[in-house]
Design an enzyme around this catalytic site. Structure first.
Site, PDB file in Angstrom:
ATOM      1  N   ASP A 198       3.494  -7.332  -4.745  1.00  0.00           N
ATOM      2  CA  ASP A 198       2.703  -6.485  -5.642  1.00  0.00           C
ATOM      3  C   ASP A 198       1.434  -7.197  -6.123  1.00  0.00           C
ATOM      4  OD1 ASP A 198       2.108  -4.201  -7.055  1.00  0.00           O
ATOM      5  OD2 ASP A 198       3.386  -4.710  -8.765  1.00  0.00           O
ATOM      6  N   GLY A 199       0.417  -6.407  -6.418  1.00  0.00           N
ATOM      7  CA  GLY A 199      -0.814  -6.945  -7.011  1.00  0.00           C
ATOM      8  C   GLY A 199      -2.022  -6.919  -6.087  1.00  0.00           C
ATOM      9  N   GLY A 253      -3.969  -4.392  -5.280  1.00  0.00           N
ATOM     10  CA  GLY A 253      -5.056  -3.589  -5.848  1.00  0.00           C
ATOM     11  C   GLY A 253      -5.805  -4.367  -6.918  1.00  0.00           C
ATOM     12  N   ARG A 254      -5.058  -5.035  -7.795  1.00  0.00           N
ATOM     13  CA  ARG A 254      -5.702  -5.795  -8.879  1.00  0.00           C
ATOM     14  C   ARG A 254      -6.462  -7.000  -8.336  1.00  0.00           C
ATOM     15  NH1 ARG A 254      -0.341  -5.944 -12.226  1.00  0.00           N
ATOM     16  NH2 ARG A 254       0.365  -5.121 -10.218  1.00  0.00           N
ATOM     17  N   ARG A 309      -9.631  -1.331  -2.852  1.00  0.00           N
ATOM     18  CA  ARG A 309      -8.189  -1.649  -2.809  1.00  0.00           C
ATOM     19  C   ARG A 309      -7.742  -2.013  -1.389  1.00  0.00           C
ATOM     20  NH1 ARG A 309      -4.964  -0.415  -7.030  1.00  0.00           N
ATOM     21  NH2 ARG A 309      -3.199  -0.007  -5.666  1.00  0.00           N
ATOM     22  N   SER A 364       6.989   1.919  -0.933  1.00  0.00           N
ATOM     23  CA  SER A 364       8.138   2.554  -1.588  1.00  0.00           C
ATOM     24  C   SER A 364       8.120   4.067  -1.402  1.00  0.00           C
ATOM     25  CB  SER A 364       8.132   2.219  -3.089  1.00  0.00           C
ATOM     26  OG  SER A 364       7.168   3.015  -3.765  1.00  0.00           O
ATOM     27  N   GLU A 394       7.964   6.005  -3.650  1.00  0.00           N
ATOM     28  CA  GLU A 394       7.051   6.502  -4.688  1.00  0.00           C
ATOM     29  C   GLU A 394       5.579   6.294  -4.302  1.00  0.00           C
ATOM     30  OE1 GLU A 394       9.893   4.589  -5.529  1.00  0.00           O
ATOM     31  OE2 GLU A 394      10.842   6.521  -5.934  1.00  0.00           O
ATOM     32  N   ASN A 395       5.329   5.425  -3.342  1.00  0.00           N
ATOM     33  CA  ASN A 395       3.935   5.094  -3.012  1.00  0.00           C
ATOM     34  C   ASN A 395       3.180   6.231  -2.323  1.00  0.00           C
ATOM     35  OD1 ASN A 395       4.678   1.577  -2.403  1.00  0.00           O
ATOM     36  ND2 ASN A 395       3.794   2.515  -4.222  1.00  0.00           N
ATOM     37  N   TRP A 396       3.900   7.301  -1.909  1.00  0.00           N
ATOM     38  CA  TRP A 396       3.214   8.476  -1.341  1.00  0.00           C
ATOM     39  C   TRP A 396       2.330   9.153  -2.383  1.00  0.00           C
ATOM     40  CZ3 TRP A 396       3.457   8.492   3.710  1.00  0.00           C
ATOM     41  CH2 TRP A 396       4.602   8.004   4.364  1.00  0.00           C
TER      42      TRP A 396
END
Ligand code: IPE
Ligand code: IPE
Ligand code: MG
Length: 237
Positions: free
Chosen positions: A22-23, A25-26, A35, A67, A69-71
């Protein structure tokens, strides 16, 4: 390079490390980049860390790539992540040469046909590898995985009273793998985000503010060193 030598700490390595990558994008935002540049950098880190894990003699590494959820993300970003995956898979021969055994976990049935073919090829190409098992969680969600397992169990016509924890474990995407001992999440978030929720019941956790594209082998060493100081009791004394 990392401080661990295979001979020295092999017996004390966690058997199975799971990583939430993770991370990205940041990391890109900090550099005023799109991104997509973060995902490209994260992909490079993934390859480096997988190679390093194999080199130090890790048996299993499972990484969260996308994930269920990433859709929800903008279509353009989803497409970009899938294209990075395509590039990685076309290149997966390298992993075969390194003796890494690649496997995908998650519901890949909904992915584009060409990706499904690339996945099947990558798994097939590396099926006889004897090095690290590298599992890539793609369209993966822990709850979705449990629903999928329950459906499989019900369809098998098993007697409900005979269902045990082992029945559930054996019907997850991770069947035949040991549960993760150690879960690493960089990027400063303190949550599982639906990752390996059944399998992580007794895992140790390591959180860090490092953004995934900045994660280096030395950080994996630091995490493993911390892990080796933990006292795992599993409910005992
Ligand atoms: C992880 O990085 C990559 C995926 C979820 C595919 P993010 O894209 O979530 O990066 P942040 O959390 O926005 O920084
Ligand atoms: C988890 O990261 C999924 C992956 C790293 C693939 P997210 O960035 O999607 O998680 P949240 O939204 O911060 O919980
Ligand atoms: Mg994120």
């Amino acid at each position: 390079m990392g401080i661990f030598k295979k001979e020295k700490s092999f017996d004390k390595l966690p058997t199975h490390i799971a990583i939430i990558m993770d991370g990205n994008g940041r990391w890109a935002k900090k550099r005023s980049l799109p991104r997509t540049a973060g995902h490209a950098a994260g992909s490079k880190t993934f390859k480096d860390i997988a190679r390093y894990g194999n080199k130090i003699g890790l048996k299993y590494m499972t990484v969260y790539a996308f994930s269920t959820e990433n859709w929800k993300r903008p279509q353009e970003e989803v497409n970009n992540i899938m294209n990075i995956l395509r590039d990685y898979l076309r290149d997966a021969k390298n992993f075969k040469d390194e003796n890494i055994k690649v496997k995908f976990i998650g519901d890949i049935s909904v992915l584009d046909e060409d990706i499904k073919e690339l996945i099947a090829d990558a798994e097939k190409e590396s099926e006889n590898a004897t090095g690290m098992h590298l599992n890539i969680a793609l369209n993966y969600g822990g709850r979705d995985e449990i629903v999928h397992a329950v459906k499989k169990i019900m369809k098998s016509g098993v007697d409900p009273d005979s269902i045990t924890e082992q029945t559930i474990s054996e019907n997850l995407y991770t069947a035949e793998m040991p549960d993760p001992d150690f879960i690493i999440r960089p990027s400063g978030e303190y949550r599982l985000s639906n990752y390996l929720i059944w399998q992580s019941a007794y895992a140790e956790y390591w959180f860090s503010d490092i953004l995934w594209p900045d994660f280096k082998p030395k950080h994996l060493d630091m995490a493993i060193e911390d892990y080796q100081k933990r006292n795992r009791r599993y409910g005992g004394v």
